[in-house]
Design a protein around this motif. Structure first.
Motif, PDB file in Angstrom:
ATOM      1  N   ASP A 463       0.833  -1.199   0.000  1.00 56.38           N
ATOM      2  CA  ASP A 463       0.000   0.000   0.000  1.00 56.38           C
ATOM      3  C   ASP A 463       0.868   1.250   0.000  1.00 56.38           C
ATOM      4  OD1 ASP A 463       0.911   0.377   2.615  1.00 56.38           O
ATOM      5  OD2 ASP A 463      -0.931  -0.330   3.552  1.00 56.38           O
ATOM      6  N   ALA A 464       0.251   2.405   0.205  1.00 50.96           N
ATOM      7  CA  ALA A 464       0.980   3.670   0.150  1.00 50.96           C
ATOM      8  C   ALA A 464       2.048   3.775   1.221  1.00 50.96           C
ATOM      9  CB  ALA A 464       0.004   4.841   0.268  1.00 50.96           C
ATOM     10  N   ASN A 465       1.957   2.970   2.270  1.00 51.87           N
ATOM     11  CA  ASN A 465       2.967   2.964   3.338  1.00 51.87           C
ATOM     12  C   ASN A 465       3.965   1.818   3.192  1.00 51.87           C
ATOM     13  OD1 ASN A 465       1.999   5.253   4.826  1.00 51.87           O
ATOM     14  ND2 ASN A 465       0.289   3.984   5.511  1.00 51.87           N
ATOM     15  N   CYS A 466       3.962   1.193   2.007  1.00 51.15           N
ATOM     16  CA  CYS A 466       4.903   0.094   1.705  1.00 51.15           C
ATOM     17  C   CYS A 466       4.685  -1.132   2.591  1.00 51.15           C
ATOM     18  CB  CYS A 466       6.362   0.564   1.796  1.00 51.15           C
ATOM     19  SG  CYS A 466       6.775   1.844   0.601  1.00 51.15           S
ATOM     20  N   THR A 467       3.454  -1.291   3.070  1.00 50.59           N
ATOM     21  CA  THR A 467       3.068  -2.477   3.846  1.00 50.59           C
ATOM     22  C   THR A 467       2.392  -3.473   2.916  1.00 50.59           C
ATOM     23  OG1 THR A 467       2.754  -1.159   5.838  1.00 50.59           O
ATOM     24  CG2 THR A 467       1.690  -3.317   5.793  1.00 50.59           C
ATOM     25  N   VAL A 468       2.792  -4.741   3.004  1.00 49.43           N
ATOM     26  CA  VAL A 468       2.221  -5.767   2.142  1.00 49.43           C
ATOM     27  C   VAL A 468       0.728  -5.893   2.435  1.00 49.43           C
ATOM     28  CG1 VAL A 468       2.258  -8.220   1.547  1.00 49.43           C
ATOM     29  CG2 VAL A 468       4.410  -7.007   1.966  1.00 49.43           C
ATOM     30  N   HIS A 469      -0.083  -5.844   1.398  1.00 47.48           N
ATOM     31  CA  HIS A 469      -1.532  -5.950   1.566  1.00 47.48           C
ATOM     32  C   HIS A 469      -1.897  -7.250   2.293  1.00 47.48           C
ATOM     33  CE1 HIS A 469      -2.894  -2.445  -0.648  1.00 47.48           C
ATOM     34  NE2 HIS A 469      -2.100  -2.754  -1.664  1.00 47.48           N
ATOM     35  N   GLY A 470      -2.653  -7.122   3.372  1.00 48.88           N
ATOM     36  CA  GLY A 470      -3.142  -8.282   4.103  1.00 48.88           C
ATOM     37  C   GLY A 470      -2.206  -8.797   5.170  1.00 48.88           C
ATOM     38  N   ILE A 471      -0.989  -8.212   5.274  1.00 43.00           N
ATOM     39  CA  ILE A 471      -0.027  -8.647   6.298  1.00 43.00           C
ATOM     40  C   ILE A 471       0.508  -7.389   6.974  1.00 43.00           C
ATOM     41  CG2 ILE A 471       2.063  -9.976   6.777  1.00 43.00           C
ATOM     42  CD1 ILE A 471       1.554 -11.515   4.229  1.00 43.00           C
ATOM     43  N   ASN A 472      -0.069  -7.054   8.121  1.00 43.06           N
ATOM     44  CA  ASN A 472       0.110  -5.710   8.664  1.00 43.06           C
ATOM     45  C   ASN A 472       1.456  -5.421   9.296  1.00 43.06           C
ATOM     46  OD1 ASN A 472      -0.065  -6.994  11.177  1.00 43.06           O
ATOM     47  ND2 ASN A 472      -2.263  -6.566  11.378  1.00 43.06           N
TER      48      ASN A 472
END
Length: 509
Positions: A463-472
């Motif tokens: 996402d926009a914060n470079c976090t993998v979608h679905g794995i917080n």
């Protein structure tokens, strides 16, 4: 603190607040940013402090697409990463690179250029360049000797590049990290396993292994993969025990949209009027900057072109240039610009052609690659010494790259004629798009994409914060998150993006 996994007892387990995997430009930048954060940080590096042939072989892979370099040669696998043979070229991505452009499929970042640029001062400090301005007019003090070509700035402009010393991250930042009481560097610690919790929505732990078989388990609150575009995608795909398709790959996007900067020598500029060209030739000993010709954003939009720049190098013509030699000959096409297009205007040579000497400059093109889902990293059945499947690169270019090269030459050729300063020559393949790319086509060793940034999980891996979608608690650092590539060398920009992620993590930790 430093620990060498190869010399430790087997079956080690450590706990920390933040685990960073990869000690290259991205990983070291983040680790340095956390030195005074009051948190415990683990930095895992696959190699040691020096180059090692056996460790480097873990970068082996296969290329099945566009002709490319041997994969082990494109990335260094020891502390400092590829900064240890980096040329030091620094220039940021451009504002247009962040826009959604109707003529560029899959373009548009979920963050603004303004937000990205706010991290450029800190990134510039990391690579030891100034961040006073990226505006050439205000940056150049010696306006007599460093003179840009007199072109319409809404069509072509001189793009500023600054040179890092270059900063070798493995040398510059080693002491600060190994003497830190909050950061522990583990060398010879190759990531092998990413273990998720039962729900598959968090990373529970990661495991690393040395070539002699010692293992390390890291339990952390947050994990950051900073191994480069190929290895980031490789490790997400290879860890498929809990998610069959790989971690973060619910929508078959991990590894896709691999981007490079196509680079090729193509044609010459002939200048009629002598002028100082020092601005376009770099001299590491005298001045830490130079410029390349770049197509302006306004012209990119008007003609539907990707971002393209051209470096110039001197190639003086001896004697007078015989114009007649550019005329088409039987059985041979000529693609000198002024003979190819708008013949009524351009085929008529200037009256001084037989008496005036032209100065000749070779053009070296570097261009943006459009995001292409078929340009990708997948896994081979062949495995490395640690049991990880080797990567397969399928680098694919599209018609938009070819059309943008042709369009750029057309626009530049017309502008040189309009301004009265010279002419442009291009080889056959530039204008005849039925011809293949030349064998001299290469890349900048710039790996981008494969875990691209997009707020829609159906269009991006992070996402926009470079976090993998679905794995917080799993994040990606570096140029693998780039949505588009621009034409800028990526190191400065990837560090800026990493520092943005670092700030986000500090807010959550």
């Amino acid at each position: 603190m430093h620990r060498d996994l190869a010399t430790l007892p087997d079956q080690n387990t450590v706990t920390c607040d933040l685990c960073i995997v990869g000690a290259g430009a991205a990983g070291i930048s983040m680790a340095i940013d956390w030195l005074k954060a009051g948190k415990k940080v683990i930095l895992l590096e696959a190699g040691g402090f020096e180059f090692d042939v056996e460790t480097q072989a873990l970068n082996n892979g296969t290329n099945i697409g566009q002709r490319y370099y041997a994969l082990p040669a494109t990335r260094l696998r020891f502390f400092g990463g590829t900064t240890m043979h980096w040329g030091g070229y620094c220039t940021p991505l451009d504002p247009i690179d962040f826009e959604t452009r109707p003529y560029v499929p899959h373009s548009g970042w979920p963050i603004s250029y303004k937000e990205f640029a706010s991290f450029l001062p800190a990134a510039s400090k990391m690579v030891e360049i100034d961040d006073e301005t990226w505006n050439l007019d205000t940056y150049i003090a010696d306006k007599e000797n460093y003179v840009p070509l007199d072109l319409d700035p809404s069509v072509f402009y001189s793009k500023l590049f600054k040179f890092s010393p270059p900063t070798r991250f493995g040398e510059k930042y080693r002491k600060a990290l190994v003497e830190s009481t909050s950061v522990t560097v583990y060398t010879h610690a190759n990531l092998t396993d990413i273990v998720l919790n039962e729900a598959g929505q968090q990373v529970k732990k990661v495991r690393a292994k040395s070539l002699n078989g010692n293992t390390l388990t890291v339990n952390a609150d947050h994990y950051v993969l900073a191994m480069g575009a190929i290895q980031n995608a490789r490790m997400l795909l290879a860890n498929n025990k809990q998610h069959k398709q790989g971690i973060g790959n619910h929508n078959d996007l991990v590894g896709r949209y691999f981007m490079e900067h196509p680079e090729v020598k193509a044609g010459q500029i002939f200048l009629k009027k002598p002028q100082s060209m020092k601005l376009y030739f770099f001299d590491y000993l005298k001045i830490k900057m130079y410029s390349e010709l770049a197509i302006a954003e306004e012209a990119q939009r008007a003609h539907g072109l990707l971002n393209v720049t051209a470096a110039l190098s001197p190639k003086e013509l001896s004697g007078d240039w015989a114009w007649i030699n550019t005329l088409p000959r039987e059985g041979k096409k000529s693609y000198d610009f002024w003979m190819k297009s708008e013949k009524k205007v351009l085929a008529r040579p200037p009256s001084d052609v037989d008496t005036r000497k032209y100065r000749t400059y070779q053009m070296q093109i570097r261009m943006e690659q459009s995001p292409n889902p078929n340009s990708r990293i997948t896994l081979d059945s062949k495995k490395d010494r640690l049991g990880i499947p080797e990567p397969v690169l399928n680098w694919q270019l599209t018609s938009l790259e070819r059309n943008s090269i042709k369009g750029m030459y057309t626009v530049l050729g017309k502008e040189l004629i309009r301004s009265g300063i010279g002419r442009l020559h291009a080889p056959d393949w530039v204008f005849d798009t039925s011809l293949q790319w030349p064998d001299t086509l290469g890349g900048g060793w710039h790996h981008m994409g494969t875990t691209r940034m997009h707020n829609d999980p159906k269009k991006g891996v992070v996402d926009a914060n470079c976090t993998v979608h679905g794995i917080n608690n799993l994040h990606i650092a570096g140029s693998s998150c780039f949505t588009t590539a621009g034409s800028a060398n990526p190191t400065l920009s990837l560090i800026a993006l990493t520092l943005r992620l670092s700030k986000h993590l500090k807010q959550h930790l």
